[in-house]
Every structure is written in C-alpha cells, then in structure tokens.
Write a protein that holds these residues in place. Structure first.
Motif, PDB file in Angstrom:
ATOM      1  N   CYS A 111      -3.749  10.113  -7.201  1.00 30.74           N
ATOM      2  CA  CYS A 111      -3.879  10.160  -5.742  1.00 30.74           C
ATOM      3  C   CYS A 111      -5.359  10.288  -5.389  1.00 30.74           C
ATOM      4  O   CYS A 111      -5.864  11.386  -5.067  1.00 30.74           O
ATOM      5  CB  CYS A 111      -3.070  11.320  -5.170  1.00 30.74           C
ATOM      6  N   SER A 112      -6.063   9.176  -5.445  1.00 30.25           N
ATOM      7  CA  SER A 112      -7.507   9.191  -5.256  1.00 30.25           C
ATOM      8  C   SER A 112      -7.922   9.506  -3.832  1.00 30.25           C
ATOM      9  O   SER A 112      -9.100   9.797  -3.581  1.00 30.25           O
ATOM     10  CB  SER A 112      -8.088   7.829  -5.668  1.00 30.25           C
ATOM     11  N   TRP A 113      -6.988   9.455  -2.902  1.00 33.57           N
ATOM     12  CA  TRP A 113      -7.333   9.710  -1.499  1.00 33.57           C
ATOM     13  C   TRP A 113      -7.310  11.194  -1.131  1.00 33.57           C
ATOM     14  O   TRP A 113      -7.664  11.568  -0.011  1.00 33.57           O
ATOM     15  CB  TRP A 113      -6.351   8.960  -0.589  1.00 33.57           C
ATOM     16  N   VAL A 114      -6.929  12.046  -2.043  1.00 36.15           N
ATOM     17  CA  VAL A 114      -6.822  13.480  -1.755  1.00 36.15           C
ATOM     18  C   VAL A 114      -8.215  14.064  -1.545  1.00 36.15           C
ATOM     19  O   VAL A 114      -9.141  13.814  -2.329  1.00 36.15           O
ATOM     20  CB  VAL A 114      -6.085  14.203  -2.895  1.00 36.15           C
ATOM     21  N   GLU A 115      -8.348  14.875  -0.500  1.00 36.87           N
ATOM     22  CA  GLU A 115      -9.638  15.433  -0.132  1.00 36.87           C
ATOM     23  C   GLU A 115     -10.035  16.577  -1.069  1.00 36.87           C
ATOM     24  O   GLU A 115      -9.184  17.276  -1.630  1.00 36.87           O
ATOM     25  CB  GLU A 115      -9.615  15.958   1.314  1.00 36.87           C
ATOM     26  N   ARG A 116     -11.329  16.754  -1.238  1.00 36.87           N
ATOM     27  CA  ARG A 116     -11.842  17.879  -2.005  1.00 36.87           C
ATOM     28  C   ARG A 116     -11.886  19.116  -1.116  1.00 36.87           C
ATOM     29  O   ARG A 116     -12.000  19.019   0.121  1.00 36.87           O
ATOM     30  CB  ARG A 116     -13.232  17.573  -2.553  1.00 36.87           C
ATOM     31  N   ILE A 117     -11.812  20.285  -1.724  1.00 32.13           N
ATOM     32  CA  ILE A 117     -11.837  21.547  -0.993  1.00 32.13           C
ATOM     33  C   ILE A 117     -12.900  22.442  -1.617  1.00 32.13           C
ATOM     34  O   ILE A 117     -13.280  22.262  -2.784  1.00 32.13           O
ATOM     35  CB  ILE A 117     -10.462  22.251  -1.021  1.00 32.13           C
ATOM     36  N   PRO A 118     -13.419  23.432  -0.867  1.00 34.96           N
ATOM     37  CA  PRO A 118     -14.422  24.354  -1.430  1.00 34.96           C
ATOM     38  C   PRO A 118     -13.858  25.131  -2.611  1.00 34.96           C
ATOM     39  O   PRO A 118     -12.645  25.350  -2.730  1.00 34.96           O
ATOM     40  CB  PRO A 118     -14.754  25.275  -0.250  1.00 34.96           C
ATOM     41  N   ASP A 119     -14.728  25.539  -3.489  1.00 33.22           N
ATOM     42  CA  ASP A 119     -14.298  26.265  -4.684  1.00 33.22           C
ATOM     43  C   ASP A 119     -13.568  27.557  -4.326  1.00 33.22           C
ATOM     44  O   ASP A 119     -12.604  27.948  -5.011  1.00 33.22           O
ATOM     45  CB  ASP A 119     -15.515  26.581  -5.554  1.00 33.22           C
ATOM     46  N   LYS A 134       0.823  -1.211   0.000  1.00 36.09           N
ATOM     47  CA  LYS A 134       0.000   0.000   0.000  1.00 36.09           C
ATOM     48  C   LYS A 134       0.854   1.257   0.000  1.00 36.09           C
ATOM     49  O   LYS A 134       0.526   2.244  -0.668  1.00 36.09           O
ATOM     50  CB  LYS A 134      -0.928  -0.011   1.210  1.00 36.09           C
ATOM     51  N   ILE A 135       1.973   1.224   0.728  1.00 41.67           N
ATOM     52  CA  ILE A 135       2.869   2.386   0.764  1.00 41.67           C
ATOM     53  C   ILE A 135       3.479   2.620  -0.608  1.00 41.67           C
ATOM     54  O   ILE A 135       3.524   3.759  -1.104  1.00 41.67           O
ATOM     55  CB  ILE A 135       3.952   2.174   1.838  1.00 41.67           C
ATOM     56  N   PHE A 136       3.942   1.553  -1.267  1.00 41.47           N
ATOM     57  CA  PHE A 136       4.549   1.718  -2.587  1.00 41.47           C
ATOM     58  C   PHE A 136       3.523   2.208  -3.603  1.00 41.47           C
ATOM     59  O   PHE A 136       3.845   3.032  -4.474  1.00 41.47           O
ATOM     60  CB  PHE A 136       5.173   0.402  -3.049  1.00 41.47           C
ATOM     61  N   ALA A 137       2.293   1.721  -3.515  1.00 42.86           N
ATOM     62  CA  ALA A 137       1.251   2.186  -4.437  1.00 42.86           C
ATOM     63  C   ALA A 137       1.015   3.684  -4.272  1.00 42.86           C
ATOM     64  O   ALA A 137       0.817   4.405  -5.270  1.00 42.86           O
ATOM     65  CB  ALA A 137      -0.038   1.407  -4.196  1.00 42.86           C
ATOM     66  N   GLN A 138       1.055   4.182  -3.044  1.00 42.17           N
ATOM     67  CA  GLN A 138       0.900   5.625  -2.827  1.00 42.17           C
ATOM     68  C   GLN A 138       2.082   6.399  -3.399  1.00 42.17           C
ATOM     69  O   GLN A 138       1.896   7.450  -4.028  1.00 42.17           O
ATOM     70  CB  GLN A 138       0.760   5.902  -1.331  1.00 42.17           C
ATOM     71  N   MET A 139       3.295   5.898  -3.189  1.00 40.50           N
ATOM     72  CA  MET A 139       4.465   6.590  -3.721  1.00 40.50           C
ATOM     73  C   MET A 139       4.431   6.641  -5.244  1.00 40.50           C
ATOM     74  O   MET A 139       4.764   7.667  -5.867  1.00 40.50           O
ATOM     75  CB  MET A 139       5.747   5.909  -3.230  1.00 40.50           C
ATOM     76  N   LYS A 140       4.026   5.552  -5.866  1.00 39.54           N
ATOM     77  CA  LYS A 140       3.923   5.520  -7.333  1.00 39.54           C
ATOM     78  C   LYS A 140       2.868   6.504  -7.827  1.00 39.54           C
ATOM     79  O   LYS A 140       3.088   7.232  -8.812  1.00 39.54           O
ATOM     80  CB  LYS A 140       3.601   4.103  -7.792  1.00 39.54           C
ATOM     81  N   SER A 141       1.723   6.574  -7.160  1.00 40.83           N
ATOM     82  CA  SER A 141       0.665   7.499  -7.568  1.00 40.83           C
ATOM     83  C   SER A 141       1.109   8.945  -7.423  1.00 40.83           C
ATOM     84  O   SER A 141       0.823   9.789  -8.290  1.00 40.83           O
ATOM     85  CB  SER A 141      -0.597   7.244  -6.733  1.00 40.83           C
ATOM     86  N   ALA A 173       5.530   3.780 -15.305  1.00 39.92           N
ATOM     87  CA  ALA A 173       4.407   4.240 -14.486  1.00 39.92           C
ATOM     88  C   ALA A 173       3.434   5.134 -15.230  1.00 39.92           C
ATOM     89  O   ALA A 173       2.252   5.210 -14.857  1.00 39.92           O
ATOM     90  CB  ALA A 173       4.934   4.990 -13.250  1.00 39.92           C
ATOM     91  N   TRP A 174       3.910   5.829 -16.283  1.00 45.55           N
ATOM     92  CA  TRP A 174       3.053   6.851 -16.888  1.00 45.55           C
ATOM     93  C   TRP A 174       3.566   7.206 -18.267  1.00 45.55           C
ATOM     94  O   TRP A 174       4.778   7.197 -18.525  1.00 45.55           O
ATOM     95  CB  TRP A 174       3.029   8.090 -15.994  1.00 45.55           C
ATOM     96  N   CYS A 175       2.633   7.509 -19.171  1.00 46.56           N
ATOM     97  CA  CYS A 175       2.959   8.052 -20.494  1.00 46.56           C
ATOM     98  C   CYS A 175       1.959   9.152 -20.809  1.00 46.56           C
ATOM     99  O   CYS A 175       0.737   8.947 -20.701  1.00 46.56           O
ATOM    100  CB  CYS A 175       2.926   6.959 -21.566  1.00 46.56           C
ATOM    101  N   SER A 176       2.459  10.310 -21.207  1.00 47.03           N
ATOM    102  CA  SER A 176       1.565  11.432 -21.478  1.00 47.03           C
ATOM    103  C   SER A 176       0.688  11.172 -22.697  1.00 47.03           C
ATOM    104  O   SER A 176      -0.384  11.775 -22.832  1.00 47.03           O
ATOM    105  CB  SER A 176       2.382  12.707 -21.679  1.00 47.03           C
TER     106      SER A 176
END
Length: 620
Positions: A575-583, A450-457, A555-558
């Motif tokens: 990073c799907s775990w990042v919280e949303r913030i008000p506009d 899980k830690i490596f998956a977060q670092m990769k993201s 990991a990624w290609c544009s």
C-alpha cells in the motif's frame, strides 16, 4: 417439444388424433398404481445410493415433500398426472408400462434439476456414495461438511471428485439421523471398518479439537453436526493425511478488535499510518474508563473541528457477524452509553462520510482471499479471486439520518426494510455492472483497474501482517477462505472494513450462481486436490472450469519476502499510498497495540474449549 406438438392445432381436413391404444381399455395397472400413490415424493428421484424406501424413511413422506440428500427442498412437479405424461410422451410409441414409468422419472428429474445444483445431471448419475467413489472407482478419502452456510455447494463439489465420499458425521453418510431439534445429523454409532476416515473437515469455525488431534496424531470423528454445534469424539486410529479449512490463530484477522492491532503492529514500526488502509479505529476493552476511550474523545473533537465530521461506527469487537450490534452515532454521549452497556471489547471506527454512491445509494465490495501454507512449516501463499460482488443499500444515502438501513449493507440489516430487492436482486450487483457504472461516471473506464489494484495490495499487506501469528504450531494441510469487505470513497480510494472467516456462500441472483461455485471449486483445486495428490503449490492457478472469466490470482508468497530479507534488503509495503506519521505517534500506536494484545490462551482439554468460547468464529 412433443407436448407442444400435441397442443398444436391440426390442419383442416386432417384426421383426428388417436388416443394411445394402450389406454383404450383404461389406464394400465402400473399407471393406476402411480396415480393412486399417496405421496408425490414417490415420483421424485431417490438420493444417490439410496432406494425410494430408504429416502422416504429418512425424510418422511406425504404431500409436502421433505429435504433430499443435498439439502434442497423437493418440488411437486406439475407433470404428476400419469395421463398427461403418457400424452406428452407421444401416442402410439409402442413402449410398455415400465418404459413409460422410466420416462416419467426422466421428466421429473428435469423438473427438479435446479434443486440439485451445483452438479449437472451427467455428474450426479455416476456418483455412488454407499461404498464406491464416482464412476465406479474405489473411494479413498472421506469428508465431513458442517450443516451451515450453504453446505450443499461445498458438499456437491467434493462429491463430484472421483476419490471422495462423505463419511461418519456428514448428512450424506450412512449411520446418520436427524436430531430432535434443528437441522443437521447425529451419528448413530462409531465408525466401522467399512467407513472411510475423516480426511477433511470443512466447518464454519476453526475446530480446536481437530487441530489438537492433528498435532498429537489421534483420530477423530464427528458425533453431532449442526449449524451451531460440531461435536467431535476421539478414536485411536488417525488417517495419514488430514486437512482443515481454518488456521489456528485466525482471530488476528477475523476479530474486529484484533485486526486493528494486527495492522498497527505491521505499519507503525515502518513509520506508516495504519489508518491509511482502514478507517481510524480505537479498541475499547473496559468501557468509558479505558485510556483508549480518552484518546478517542480527543480524536473525535479534533476531526469534528478540522473536517466537520462527527459520525462514528460502534462495533462489537469479537464473535459477531452479519452486521449485528453495529450502531451509527454522531454524539459522544451516545457512544459512551453504548460502550458501557456490555462488558465486551468495542471498536470505535470513523465513518466514511463521503462514500462513492451508485444511483444515490451506498455500497461495499465483497472480495475473496485464500491463504494456505506448504507442509512442514513452509512458506505461506496468498491468492485473491478476480471477481466479487457489491452489496447495496435500499434507501438513498444521507448523513443527516443515522438509520442503520442507510449505512450498513449487510443482508440481515437490509432485509428488514420494505425496499429490499427493489433495485437489484438480493441487493447485489456484479463487478461487471460496477465497471459499466464507473465507465459512465466522471472516474472513467479505467477506474476499476485502480480499485482492484488497491484491494489486492491491501490483501497482501494484511496477509503479511498476520503471517507470524497464523498456525503457530505449524500444522500441515491447513488453509482458509476469507471474505474481505472494502469501502470506496468518492475519490475511488479503497478502505478495508473487515476480514471474515467462513464468508457467506449463499446465492442471491444470477451472478452469484456462477461466482460462488467458481470460488469454492478454485479453493478445492488449490488446496484439497493438491494436498491429497502430493502436488506442488500452483503460482499460476488455472481458470475455473466452466467459468472462463473467473480465476484465483497468486498475489503473495512469504518465501519471496524471506529471500529479500536474506539478501539484506527491505520488503516494501504494497500500500504505497499510505501516509507517513511522526515517530512519536508511531511509537504510541505500537505501544497501544502491544498492550492490547491478549495473552496467550491457556491450553484447555478438548471438552472445555467449546465452553470457554475459544473456537467461536461464526460465518459472516
């Protein structure tokens, strides 16, 4: 084995061992000359392509051995006594003196093989630097490696490639001498027709002069090569293909102040909080009078009231490395005094007060990322190495003591303490040791995945955020190796600390002896070997030869993102775990990051760039 047999006690009644009959009348003439040599460096193998006389004239002689061609400190072998060597080779072998001396050289080479790493002997013996490539094939490409950050590994791995050899400006090239002060080389004369052109420059920082030459098509050669100075001079002829290990515009990732703005411009328009990836950060450019400082004071009071956390890091925002200038504070007055002390950009970053600890001590994780771009402004590719290492502190962690040695894991900080190296060699732990620790903790054996998956993201989103600012002139054959530092909190959530250009390649411990050469070998295979062979970009990199458990992962290609956008889709953040913030908060973050973005740097002549400090990005 023969020496052990010679020392083995004889069985009862066995005849006494006979001395070598060749020594009956005293040592042979050649052995007497060898014993009476004034310098033990005469016993050492010469540098590839050089004779002993050339080696001695270049590095000096005497009882203190100099530095060999690979930059390794030569050793005085313990087998320097000729009589002991002859006995070790076995009595009555029937060899002549010349054969004895050849065996002496073989023993000495075995004694000094560690100083000649990373190349094994079978690869060294075929390398010819003077005018041909490895294994007798004609060399086609020339390289120059800057004299800093363990260049021996990069130079050695380039050396073993069949068609490469050092050219003008590299310490291993002909026509180079040591400067008056410091380590490095000064080119004695401009390159001749016999010298190879500089096809690859591997430097500690991006070289604007070379990037300008790559844009306009002029030639360059290195006049002075030192750890802090890389001076280039123009020549009319330019090679057909040139490569550089840095991108133009890499400051958007590698400067602490610019990294914060880059992430804000990426996450805020999507309504996401950039401080869900990196700790809450503020960039202060004009001291305590900066409006950002007032915004920080508000956030400081709010976090202290809601969570009871008051500790912040104060970092210089640019052109610093190895933990220099970073301080830990828990009072607003101390922070104000710090940001007013120098007229430079500062980064105020929230300290993670509940980190994951190993045996009560703090650590961070160093991983490696690679970015490259296909020719003619093609798509970017991002790779992450599947292995890394942990940097630990030497003192037990406590938030009550703000001593830097308890909170900053950089080697240059930890070495100042008396406990450095007490718990781990060089205060380094391997990923395997980290996995074993997690398996025995409350987090379980699956925690590292899980830690490596977060670092990769995080790496993928960082690359996406910087893509539009990297290589704005679309220069071909640029690539960059990054060292990415992560922190893990007590809930195994990963936080991005910083991204370093030219990460440290120094070796501390057995794990790094395998890791660092594997990282560099993989980089050269994905970039240099592909560029100069005309091959396509590899999305499934092979396992690094000699290190079956270590490899680069695509990991990624544009181009994949562009294909999704062309179909009318939306590219989701990794990073799907990042919280949303008000506009409103997102708009404020975006407005602040745009206002803080520095204006385009004026185009300066090559000789004025170094004085202006535009190419200063030291290794970390």
């Amino acid at each position: 084995r023969k020496r052990a047999q010679a020392r083995r006690p004889q069985p009862p009644g066995a005849p006494p061992r006979m001395r070598d009959p060749r020594w009956a009348a005293g040592p042979p003439e050649g052995a007497r000359a060898l014993r009476s040599a004034k310098s033990t460096s005469a016993l050492l193998p010469p540098a590839p392509g050089r004779s002993h006389s050339e080696r001695d004239s270049s590095v000096g002689c005497g009882d203190d051995a100099g530095v060999d061609a690979l930059g390794a400190k030569s050793l005085v072998p313990r087998f320097h006594r000729t009589r002991s060597l002859s006995n070790a080779m076995g009595p009555g072998s029937g060899r002549n003196c010349a054969e004895d001396l050849a065996s002496v050289g073989a023993l000495v080479r075995r004694e000094t093989k560690r100083q000649l790493d990373p190349l094994p002997p079978q690869q060294k013996k075929d390398a010819k630097f003077s005018c041909r490539g490895r294994r007798g094939s004609a060399a086609k490409f020339g390289f120059v490696v800057q004299c800093c950050n363990n260049p021996r590994i990069v130079r050695g791995l380039l050396w073993k490639r069949r068609l490469w050899r050092p050219t003008t400006g590299d310490p291993l090239s002909s026509g180079a001498k040591a400067p008056a002060f410091g380590h490095g080389v000064v080119t004695l004369a401009p390159p001749t027709c016999d010298e190879l052109e500089m096809n690859l420059l591997w430097s500690a920082y991006r070289n604007e002069e070379l990037l300008d030459a790559m844009e306009c098509g002029s030639g360059m050669y290195v006049l002075r090569n030192e750890p802090r100075t890389l001076q280039l001079t123009a020549i009319p002829k330019a090679p057909a293909i040139r490569a550089h290990n840095h991108f133009d515009g890499n400051h958007v990732l590698c400067r602490k102040c610019d990294l914060r703005e880059t992430l804000a411009r990426y996450f805020a328009p999507r309504g996401l909080d950039p401080f869900g990836v990196m700790p809450t950060s503020f960039v202060i450019r004009t001291g305590s009078t900066d409006p950002e400082y007032e915004a920080w004071k508000v956030r400081f009071a709010r976090i202290a009231e809601q969570r009871g956390e008051r500790v912040w890091l104060v970092k210089p925002g640019a052109r610093t490395n190895q933990g220099r200038g970073i301080e830990v504070f828990d009072a607003e007055e101390a922070v104000r005094e710090m940001v007013d002390s120098k007229d430079i950009p500062w980064v105020l970053q929230k300290y993670i007060e509940r980190p994951l600890l190993i045996n009560g001590r703090k650590f961070d994780i160093r991983m490696f990322g690679l970015l490259l771009q296909e020719p003619e402004g093609g798509p970017f590719h991002g790779y992450i190495f599947n292995d890394g290492y942990l940097r630990t502190t030497s003192e037990p962690f406590t938030i009550e003591n703000l001593d830097r040695r308890l909170h900053i894991t950089n080697d240059q900080v930890q070495r100042l303490g008396n406990e450095y190296g007490r718990f781990e060699e060089g205060n380094k732990l391997s990923i395997g040791e980290f996995k074993a620790f997690l398996a025995q903790s409350r987090h379980g054996a699956g925690a590292y995945a899980k830690i490596f998956a977060q670092m990769k993201s995080i790496f993928v989103d960082v690359a996406r955020a910087a893509k539009d600012d990297l290589n704005p002139r679309a220069l071909d054959h640029c690539f960059e190796l990054f060292g990415i530092d992560f922190m893990v909190d007590e809930d195994c959530r990963v936080w991005l600390l910083e991204v370093n250009t030219d990460p440290s390649l120094e070796v501390h411990g057995k794990h790094q002896e395998k890791l660092i050469p594997a990282v560099v070998e993989g980089v050269l295979g994905l970039t240099v070997d592909r560029i100069f062979s005309g091959g396509p970009v590899d999305r499934r990199p092979p396992i690094v030869q000699g290190s079956p458990s270590m490899r680069w992962l695509h990991a990624w290609c544009s181009a994949d993102d562009d294909a999704v956008a062309a179909e009318g889709g939306t590219v989701d953040v990794e990073c799907s775990w990042v919280e949303r913030i008000p506009d409103a908060e997102a708009a404020e973050l975006l407005r602040g990051s745009v206002a803080a973005t520095p204006a385009a740097q004026p185009k300066l002549p090559p000789l004025r760039r170094e004085a202006a400090g535009l190419d200063a990005s030291p290794c970390s």
